[in-house]
Design a protein around this motif. Sequence first.
Motif, PDB file in Angstrom:
ATOM      1  N   GLY A 214     -20.437 -28.648 -32.322  1.00  0.00           N
ATOM      2  CA  GLY A 214     -19.876 -28.861 -30.977  1.00  0.00           C
ATOM      3  C   GLY A 214     -19.898 -30.327 -30.556  1.00  0.00           C
ATOM      4  O   GLY A 214     -19.107 -30.739 -29.713  1.00  0.00           O
ATOM      5  N   SER A 215     -20.785 -31.115 -31.154  1.00  0.00           N
ATOM      6  CA  SER A 215     -20.859 -32.529 -30.766  1.00  0.00           C
ATOM      7  C   SER A 215     -19.609 -33.292 -31.186  1.00  0.00           C
ATOM      8  O   SER A 215     -19.390 -34.416 -30.738  1.00  0.00           O
ATOM      9  CB  SER A 215     -22.108 -33.183 -31.365  1.00  0.00           C
ATOM     10  OG  SER A 215     -21.957 -33.319 -32.766  1.00  0.00           O
ATOM     11  N   GLN A 216     -18.792 -32.709 -32.067  1.00  0.00           N
ATOM     12  CA  GLN A 216     -17.567 -33.386 -32.524  1.00  0.00           C
ATOM     13  C   GLN A 216     -16.303 -32.872 -31.843  1.00  0.00           C
ATOM     14  O   GLN A 216     -15.202 -33.326 -32.140  1.00  0.00           O
ATOM     15  CB  GLN A 216     -17.418 -33.225 -34.052  1.00  0.00           C
ATOM     16  CG  GLN A 216     -18.514 -33.903 -34.843  1.00  0.00           C
ATOM     17  CD  GLN A 216     -18.603 -35.394 -34.504  1.00  0.00           C
ATOM     18  OE1 GLN A 216     -17.602 -36.070 -34.354  1.00  0.00           O
ATOM     19  NE2 GLN A 216     -19.830 -35.889 -34.348  1.00  0.00           N
ATOM     20  N   LYS A 217     -16.468 -31.906 -30.932  1.00  0.00           N
ATOM     21  CA  LYS A 217     -15.285 -31.287 -30.314  1.00  0.00           C
ATOM     22  C   LYS A 217     -14.543 -32.231 -29.377  1.00  0.00           C
ATOM     23  O   LYS A 217     -15.147 -32.861 -28.523  1.00  0.00           O
ATOM     24  CB  LYS A 217     -15.737 -30.111 -29.438  1.00  0.00           C
ATOM     25  CG  LYS A 217     -15.790 -28.724 -30.032  1.00  0.00           C
ATOM     26  CD  LYS A 217     -14.631 -28.247 -30.771  1.00  0.00           C
ATOM     27  CE  LYS A 217     -13.796 -27.210 -30.039  1.00  0.00           C
ATOM     28  NZ  LYS A 217     -12.770 -26.627 -30.914  1.00  0.00           N
ATOM     29  N   THR A 218     -13.230 -32.258 -29.499  1.00  0.00           N
ATOM     30  CA  THR A 218     -12.401 -32.884 -28.464  1.00  0.00           C
ATOM     31  C   THR A 218     -12.152 -31.790 -27.420  1.00  0.00           C
ATOM     32  O   THR A 218     -12.553 -30.648 -27.608  1.00  0.00           O
ATOM     33  CB  THR A 218     -11.047 -33.343 -29.039  1.00  0.00           C
ATOM     34  OG1 THR A 218     -10.335 -32.188 -29.493  1.00  0.00           O
ATOM     35  CG2 THR A 218     -11.236 -34.307 -30.203  1.00  0.00           C
ATOM     36  N   GLN A 219     -11.468 -32.126 -26.366  1.00  0.00           N
ATOM     37  CA  GLN A 219     -11.196 -31.097 -25.349  1.00  0.00           C
ATOM     38  C   GLN A 219      -9.866 -30.399 -25.608  1.00  0.00           C
ATOM     39  O   GLN A 219      -9.345 -29.698 -24.753  1.00  0.00           O
ATOM     40  CB  GLN A 219     -11.208 -31.716 -23.948  1.00  0.00           C
ATOM     41  CG  GLN A 219     -12.569 -32.273 -23.554  1.00  0.00           C
ATOM     42  CD  GLN A 219     -13.692 -31.251 -23.663  1.00  0.00           C
ATOM     43  OE1 GLN A 219     -13.543 -30.130 -23.188  1.00  0.00           O
ATOM     44  NE2 GLN A 219     -14.785 -31.617 -24.308  1.00  0.00           N
ATOM     45  N   LYS A 220      -9.316 -30.585 -26.803  1.00  0.00           N
ATOM     46  CA  LYS A 220      -7.961 -30.099 -27.092  1.00  0.00           C
ATOM     47  C   LYS A 220      -7.878 -28.579 -27.255  1.00  0.00           C
ATOM     48  O   LYS A 220      -6.817 -27.994 -27.166  1.00  0.00           O
ATOM     49  CB  LYS A 220      -7.424 -30.752 -28.364  1.00  0.00           C
ATOM     50  CG  LYS A 220      -7.162 -32.240 -28.230  1.00  0.00           C
ATOM     51  CD  LYS A 220      -5.741 -32.498 -27.728  1.00  0.00           C
ATOM     52  CE  LYS A 220      -5.525 -33.904 -27.223  1.00  0.00           C
ATOM     53  NZ  LYS A 220      -5.766 -34.915 -28.238  1.00  0.00           N
ATOM     54  N   HIS A 221      -8.985 -27.950 -27.539  1.00  0.00           N
ATOM     55  CA  HIS A 221      -8.926 -26.525 -27.851  1.00  0.00           C
ATOM     56  C   HIS A 221     -10.253 -25.886 -27.448  1.00  0.00           C
ATOM     57  O   HIS A 221     -11.303 -26.422 -27.791  1.00  0.00           O
ATOM     58  CB  HIS A 221      -8.686 -26.367 -29.361  1.00  0.00           C
ATOM     59  CG  HIS A 221      -8.295 -24.970 -29.750  1.00  0.00           C
ATOM     60  ND1 HIS A 221      -9.216 -23.974 -29.951  1.00  0.00           N
ATOM     61  CD2 HIS A 221      -7.080 -24.419 -29.961  1.00  0.00           C
ATOM     62  CE1 HIS A 221      -8.581 -22.867 -30.276  1.00  0.00           C
ATOM     63  NE2 HIS A 221      -7.285 -23.105 -30.303  1.00  0.00           N
ATOM     64  N   PRO A 222     -10.217 -24.770 -26.709  1.00  0.00           N
ATOM     65  CA  PRO A 222     -11.489 -24.160 -26.306  1.00  0.00           C
ATOM     66  C   PRO A 222     -12.217 -23.557 -27.509  1.00  0.00           C
ATOM     67  O   PRO A 222     -11.565 -23.123 -28.464  1.00  0.00           O
ATOM     68  CB  PRO A 222     -11.045 -23.052 -25.344  1.00  0.00           C
ATOM     69  CG  PRO A 222      -9.646 -22.726 -25.735  1.00  0.00           C
ATOM     70  CD  PRO A 222      -9.040 -23.971 -26.313  1.00  0.00           C
TER      71      PRO A 222
END
Length: 236
Positions: A214-222
């Motif tokens: 999760g630390s690499q997630k962008t906000q592009k996709h839930p």
Amino acid sequence: MWTKLTSKVSKKNIDNITMRANEIVNAAHSKEALNWANKDFFKADNLDLLRLIHLDIWPEIKGFIDFKDPIIDHASLLIKAPGGEATRMHQDIAYWGDREFTPTIFSVWIALEVMTKEKGGLHLLYQNEVPPAQMSNFNRGSTYEHEQINDAEVSGGFPILITPVIESELAKSMQLVNLERGEAVAFDSYEPHMTLKNTSGAPRRAMKIAYADGSQKTQKHPHLMKTIELEKQTEL
Ligand SMILES: O=C(O)CCC(=O)C(=O)O
Ligand SMILES: [Fe+2]
């Protein structure tokens, strides 16, 4: 890169999910309806089963990866209807490129029954198999050229595909991964994969859980939820 997990999903959990999967198959009025039902299967309902299945495989995986904030990016039922089209060769990174700053997503593809070519079992590159301990090296590959095809139906709902010349070269070393009921493989987002048309006359039953950091997630996709949140829930 991919690995066959040593841990298996218990018979009881496979029996339960098969029962619920059969309800979906019986209720779906078309192949398209089935595709959407697959994607929504673990969103609101069936999280109780997702938790149990996750608990069967996660202890092994957890020992080999080093995520700061482990999440389930998404999870789906993967039913291929009788006569369902081949899913042609692709790397998932071609779909997920904007979901993360650094790619960490990997899929655990779980057989809910014995897999064969005729059923539409998963095919992977045999030279890319590693022992489970090397899951720590996942997601350091490179992306082959892909192209978008217009008619998603011709490729089982996966419209971004490795271009034909590269596809036919890679196809020479692709093999069916033999999986018994409850067995699973983990493959990273650079692993080329495909499945053939289901010519068996019965639905192919499989599922996947896509894990990520999760630390690499962008906000592009839930994402679906953190693994610790899923584990904590007792009354789903
Ligand atoms: O199960 C299949 O037929 C293909 C699934 C796939 O490509 C994926 O889940 O990334
Ligand atoms: Fe895929």
